[in-house]
Design an enzyme around this catalytic site. Structure first.
Site, short mmCIF file in Angstrom:
data_model
loop_
_atom_site.label_atom_id
_atom_site.label_comp_id
_atom_site.label_asym_id
_atom_site.label_seq_id
_atom_site.Cartn_x
_atom_site.Cartn_y
_atom_site.Cartn_z
N ASN A 165 -5.16 8.28 2.10
CA ASN A 165 -5.46 7.61 3.36
C ASN A 165 -5.93 8.58 4.44
O ASN A 165 -7.07 8.51 4.89
CB ASN A 165 -4.23 6.85 3.87
N GLU A 166 -5.03 9.48 4.87
CA GLU A 166 -5.39 10.35 5.99
C GLU A 166 -4.45 11.52 6.13
O GLU A 166 -3.35 11.55 5.55
CB GLU A 166 -5.43 9.58 7.31
N ASP B 284 0.82 -1.21 0.00
CA ASP B 284 0.00 0.00 0.00
C ASP B 284 0.86 1.26 0.00
O ASP B 284 0.49 2.28 -0.59
CB ASP B 284 -0.94 0.00 1.22
N ASP C 67 -3.58 14.48 22.16
CA ASP C 67 -2.36 14.25 21.42
C ASP C 67 -2.47 14.69 19.96
O ASP C 67 -1.48 15.10 19.36
CB ASP C 67 -1.98 12.77 21.46
#
Length: 264
Positions: free
Chosen positions: A122-123, A45, A150
């Site tokens: 993805n992010e 990936d 966090d």
């Protein structure tokens, strides 16, 4: 048809890349690294993420296909033993296009300078370089919460099985035009409150993150890690662009999820 191949760089992936290139050239397809119609990713990936960012300016013209040479990948349809079968399919068979939504991230700065725009497959994650992240979270222009913790992870549906899942986020089918916001170790007590649950936002909703403190931020976009200073806001929403995958056979998403997380 013009094609390009990207490799993870290990011996097996490089060998498969050269073999596929030779076979496809024998079928009189044209190799073109600059303007390919089809990009074949050989590796995992991460290799496909690299290929996506390399060709992000051609998303409406280029389709992707993955061959995995390690563990089962969410973006990889094919295994090394199927290389000959894949080559024949590419050379002889029309493929179906499957489109998945992407995440648009726009970072604006206090000095009013040029904004920075990214696309994520993805992010995107946001963390403070030092100390607790404190961010006002606005949804559709209204203040939703002040987050303390966090960090925050904003993911696409196809990226929901990655970092988002590790944070307790939901797995979304990649055909859904949505983004998901997941918390990293939020602070919740009598004074500070967050929703404490992942949020799934539809395509017409925008999430705006506004820093409460004047700090520097470590922002990741897929595999890219970036340091940003003097940030005014970070805008996240479903992008107008989509990634296009070439499909020569069914590739059921829920079977991939089961094979990756449940089956031995």
């Amino acid at each position: 048809m013009k094609f390009a191949i990207t490799s993870k760089g290990d011996a097996m992936s490089n060998t498969l890349m050269q073999k596929m290139k030779t076979y496809l050239l024998d079928f009189e397809l044209e190799y073109d690294e600059d303007q390919p119609d089809l990009v074949i990713s050989v590796g995992g990936d991460g290799t496909l993420l690299y290929a996506f960012h390399r060709y992000r300016s051609r998303l409406d013209k280029t389709a992707f296909i993955g061959v995995h040479t390690g563990h089962l990948g969410f973006y990889a349809d094919w295994v090394p033993d199927e290389i000959e079968k894949l080559v024949i399919a590419i050379a002889k068979t029309p493929y179906q296009i499957v489109e998945y939504p992407l995440l648009e991230v726009i970072i604006r700065y206090n000095d009013g300078g040029k904004e920075t725009r990214y696309l994520a497959l993805n992010e995107c994650t946001v963390k403070s370089v030092s100390g607790t992240l404190v961010m006002d979270v606005e949804i559709k222009g209204d203040l939703f919460e002040t987050f303390r913790g966090d960090g925050l992870c904003i993911s696409t549906p196809s990226g929901s099985t990655a970092y988002n899942k590790a944070l307790g986020g939901a797995i979304l089918h990649p055909s859904l035009p949505a983004i998901q916001v997941a918390e990293m170790a939020s602070i919740n007590n009598r004074v500070f409150r967050t929703i404490g649950s992942p949020l799934v936002l539809p395509a017409h909703h925008t999430c705006l993150l506004k820093p409460v403190n004047d700090v520097d931020f470590q922002i990741t976009v897929d595999h890219l890690s970036l340091l940003h200073k003097d940030v005014k806001s970070i805008q996240c929403r479903v992008a107008n662009e989509k990634i296009r995958f070439a499909r020569f056979r069914p590739f059921p998403f829920w079977k991939r999820v089961r094979d990756s997380f449940i089956c031995d």
